[in-house]
Design a protein around this motif. Structure first.
Motif, PDB file in Angstrom:
ATOM      1  N   THR A 221       0.829  -1.204   0.000  1.00  0.00           N
ATOM      2  CA  THR A 221       0.000   0.000   0.000  1.00  0.00           C
ATOM      3  C   THR A 221       0.863   1.255   0.000  1.00  0.00           C
ATOM      4  OG1 THR A 221      -1.659  -1.187   1.299  1.00  0.00           O
ATOM      5  CG2 THR A 221      -1.819   1.223   1.258  1.00  0.00           C
ATOM      6  N   ALA A 222       0.404   2.284  -0.697  1.00  0.00           N
ATOM      7  CA  ALA A 222       1.070   3.583  -0.691  1.00  0.00           C
ATOM      8  C   ALA A 222       0.021   4.686  -0.671  1.00  0.00           C
ATOM      9  CB  ALA A 222       1.975   3.742  -1.905  1.00  0.00           C
ATOM     10  N   ILE A 223       0.229   5.686   0.187  1.00  0.00           N
ATOM     11  CA  ILE A 223      -0.686   6.829   0.298  1.00  0.00           C
ATOM     12  C   ILE A 223       0.158   8.092   0.407  1.00  0.00           C
ATOM     13  CG2 ILE A 223      -2.503   7.937   1.650  1.00  0.00           C
ATOM     14  CD1 ILE A 223      -3.258   5.173   2.732  1.00  0.00           C
ATOM     15  N   SER A 224       0.011   8.992  -0.552  1.00  0.00           N
ATOM     16  CA  SER A 224       0.786  10.232  -0.492  1.00  0.00           C
ATOM     17  C   SER A 224       0.040  11.366  -1.171  1.00  0.00           C
ATOM     18  CB  SER A 224       2.160  10.057  -1.160  1.00  0.00           C
ATOM     19  OG  SER A 224       2.843  11.295  -1.214  1.00  0.00           O
ATOM     20  N   ALA A 239      -2.726   2.161  -4.340  1.00  0.00           N
ATOM     21  CA  ALA A 239      -2.093   3.447  -4.056  1.00  0.00           C
ATOM     22  C   ALA A 239      -3.119   4.558  -4.168  1.00  0.00           C
ATOM     23  CB  ALA A 239      -0.931   3.700  -5.015  1.00  0.00           C
ATOM     24  N   PHE A 240      -2.993   5.510  -3.258  1.00  0.00           N
ATOM     25  CA  PHE A 240      -3.810   6.720  -3.269  1.00  0.00           C
ATOM     26  C   PHE A 240      -2.861   7.898  -3.494  1.00  0.00           C
ATOM     27  CE2 PHE A 240      -6.090   3.603  -0.774  1.00  0.00           C
ATOM     28  CZ  PHE A 240      -7.413   3.750  -1.175  1.00  0.00           C
ATOM     29  N   VAL A 241      -3.055   8.594  -4.609  1.00  0.00           N
ATOM     30  CA  VAL A 241      -2.126   9.629  -5.052  1.00  0.00           C
ATOM     31  C   VAL A 241      -2.836  10.981  -5.005  1.00  0.00           C
ATOM     32  CG1 VAL A 241      -0.581  10.361  -6.902  1.00  0.00           C
ATOM     33  CG2 VAL A 241      -1.080   7.926  -6.598  1.00  0.00           C
ATOM     34  N   GLY A 242      -2.232  11.952  -4.340  1.00  0.00           N
ATOM     35  CA  GLY A 242      -2.871  13.243  -4.164  1.00  0.00           C
ATOM     36  C   GLY A 242      -3.163  13.968  -5.470  1.00  0.00           C
ATOM     37  N   VAL A 243      -4.395  14.450  -5.615  1.00  0.00           N
ATOM     38  CA  VAL A 243      -4.794  15.239  -6.784  1.00  0.00           C
ATOM     39  C   VAL A 243      -5.792  16.309  -6.340  1.00  0.00           C
ATOM     40  CG1 VAL A 243      -4.456  13.439  -8.526  1.00  0.00           C
ATOM     41  CG2 VAL A 243      -6.663  13.608  -7.342  1.00  0.00           C
TER      42      VAL A 243
END
Length: 565
Positions: A221-224, A239-243
């Motif tokens: 998992t990756a969250i940034s 993954a949750f990618v900031g937008v």
């Protein structure tokens, strides 16, 4: 008499009837274990082995450990047996597990989001010195790994870690592994959104929860919310990618199905925008799909990337929405291309509160217990209580007042921790290698450190961003396929016909929104001793032939094979 369907004639060959068992997907009703790993997980939850470690194995010693616990369930608590010393790489795939096993363990401390206090780092360093012969490696998943751990010492190590809020729970095994997070979450001036609350809630709901402790394989998992895309989101299972959504504001773009090893896949966007407070629900839905629909027949096809490849992103999103969330997700934009090549936060940077964070580079993630306690003391002496590990085997000190920055930098440099490292120190990563890993074929950590020194001496004026990732086997723990120069360990023959350690070379891989896997040039292999010569040669050709502003990966894509050899 004429043949009937019930009684074929002797001249008609009989068709072999077989029962199709599917891929072992629970959602399809296939609960019978189809391999040894699935059997031992069905026999007993890996989380339960902790009690046996504390009450039996730590008291009776290594020889008392059940084999299914030793090479299976103990991973649920961060423990792998390490490689017996003296076994060369040619025997890695030949010997039985019990022949490769040493009576010592690697122990992985999970550090979700890379977040550490100075007290936590001090305790990690003290444990290293007392129980791990001084070993401590920072991994590219923000963890710290010890070696030389005795089973007798594990309960005391757990006690000390947990007393300061750290854990080894599900640091390994077929489990939800450590959650990567931006190491500058909540402090960076350019941050889109801070994912820390989501990481905390996922930890609370999922980690150590028996509902999610038997997955088909590991789940990464990756969250940034950082615009620098600093957690290698492209190669995580989720993954949750900031937008920034044009209507709804800051949130996260959802990716699934990334992973490397011998069958690498770049994760796919589901085209969904997820607000911060819904991230834990969406995470739970995705990991539940993996648990229920993931393939459990063959270990080599048990990662989420294989299910996604068969379903496609559209079907995956539909199943997530209809069966697990019971609502539709909001369509959203893709992340923007990052402005900088480096994603490790090395150097001195202003925080949003006016203080500074200072990122520094050890050599290929290798530190030791003494150095970790010194880093903790140095940070505390300069007014900081917070540090971070990164997904690039680096570390960061947060919350440094402007008038203390220079002193901190000087202290770090005195420990051989570079705040202004060469491109080679900054861009070289290495996995554990044959020193401790039972899967490895060649040595990696020392090879990487030596390579850095050689390149700094030979081409001191080279100043382009370059990543050199060194792996001891094909499993890509050091992300060889996504490096500018990826080196996969193997045995080969030198010019004199002797079997020696060497590497297959991958060139031109990359992460970011132009993510892709490195190019393999036919027959391109180098021995370990020839490695500095080769890298110097290929970087020299790049410097000579590159166009204005051209990246190494772009040059590799157009270069002829002779230039790359």
């Amino acid at each position: 008499m004429a043949a009937t369907p019930e009684q074929p004639s002797p001249a008609t060959p009989r068709r072999k009837v077989s029962r199709h068992r599917g891929e072992g997907q629970w959602a399809r009703g296939h609960f019978t274990p189809l391999n040894g790993n699935e059997q031992f997980k069905k026999d007993d939850d890996g989380l339960n082995v902790r009690t046996r470690i504390e009450t039996i194995y730590s008291k009776a010693g290594f020889d008392s450990i059940d084999p299914n616990d030793l090479r299976g369930r103990m991973r649920w608590w961060g423990l792998y047996t390490q490689r017996r010393p003296g076994i060369d790489g040619g025997k890695t795939a030949i010997l039985e597990p019990e022949e490769l096993d040493d009576e010592y363990f690697m122990l992985r401390v999970r550090i979700d989001g890379g977040r550490l206090t100075t007290e936590q780092l001090r305790v990690i360093g003290e444990i290293s010195q007392e129980f791990a012969r001084g070993t401590a490696d920072i991994t590219d998943r923000q963890n710290v790994q010890y070696h030389w751990i005795r089973i007798e010492d594990v309960p005391e190590i757990w006690r000390r870690l947990e007393a300061v809020g750290l854990s080894t729970t599900e640091a390994c095994g077929d489990t939800p592994r450590v959650i990567l997070g931006s190491p500058v979450a909540g402090v960076a001036e350019d941050e889109i959104i801070d994912g820390t609350p989501a990481i905390d809630e996922i930890q609370r709901r999922i980690i150590g929860n028996p509902d999610f402790s038997n997955l088909p394989r590991k789940f990464k998992t990756a969250i940034s919310g950082s615009p620098s895309l600093d957690v290698a989101h492209e190669i995580n299972d989720i993954a949750f990618v900031g937008v920034n959504h044009p209507e709804h504001g800051p949130g996260f773009d959802l990716w699934v199905g990334g992973g490397l090893s011998t069958n690498p896949k770049i994760g796919q966007r589901l085209g969904a925008w997820v607000p911060l407070d819904e991230v834990p629900d969406v995470y739970t839905g995705v990991i539940s799909i993996f648990r229920d629909y993931g393939y459990r027949r063959l270990r080599t096809r048990a990662r989420l990337k294989f299910l996604l490849a068969d379903w496609g992103a559209e079907k995956f999103r539909r199943i997530l929405e209809d069966e697990y969330l019971e609502r539709k997700l909001i369509d959203g934009p893709a992340p923007e291309q990052p402005l900088q090549r480096w994603r490790d936060h090395v150097g001195v940077h202003r925080q949003r509160d006016g203080r500074f964070y200072v990122g520094f580079a050890p050599r290929v993630g290798r530190v030791d217990g003494v150095k970790l306690t010194e880093i903790a003391a140095l940070a505390a002496a300069h007014g900081s209580d917070r540090l971070r590990t990164t997904a690039e085997q680096k570390m960061i000190v947060l919350d440094v007042a402007e008038d203390r920055v220079d002193s901190l930098v000087a202290g770090l440099e005195a420990l051989d921790l570079r705040v202004k490292p060469s491109p080679f120190r900054r861009g070289t990563m290495a996995c554990t290698g044959i020193e401790f890993c039972k899967l490895a074929i060649v040595e990696t950590k020392e090879r990487g450190a030596t390579l850095i020194d050689e390149l700094e001496r030979r081409i001191p004026d080279f100043d382009e961003p370059i990543t050199i990732n060194i792996n001891g086997c094909p499993n890509a723990c050091a992300r060889i396929q996504t490096a500018d120069i990826g080196l996969k360990g193997q045995l080969m023959l030198d010019e004199a016909g002797n079997q020696v350690e060497g590497f297959q070379v991958h060139l031109g891989g990359a992460l970011g929104l132009e993510a892709g896997f490195g190019r393999k040039v036919r027959g391109l292999k180098v021995t370990s001793t020839e490695l500095p010569d080769y890298v110097e040669r290929v970087l020299g050709r790049f410097a000579k032939e590159r166009e204005d502003g051209e990246r190494f990966a772009t040059w590799v894509a157009r270069a002829d094979e002779e230039a790359l050899s």
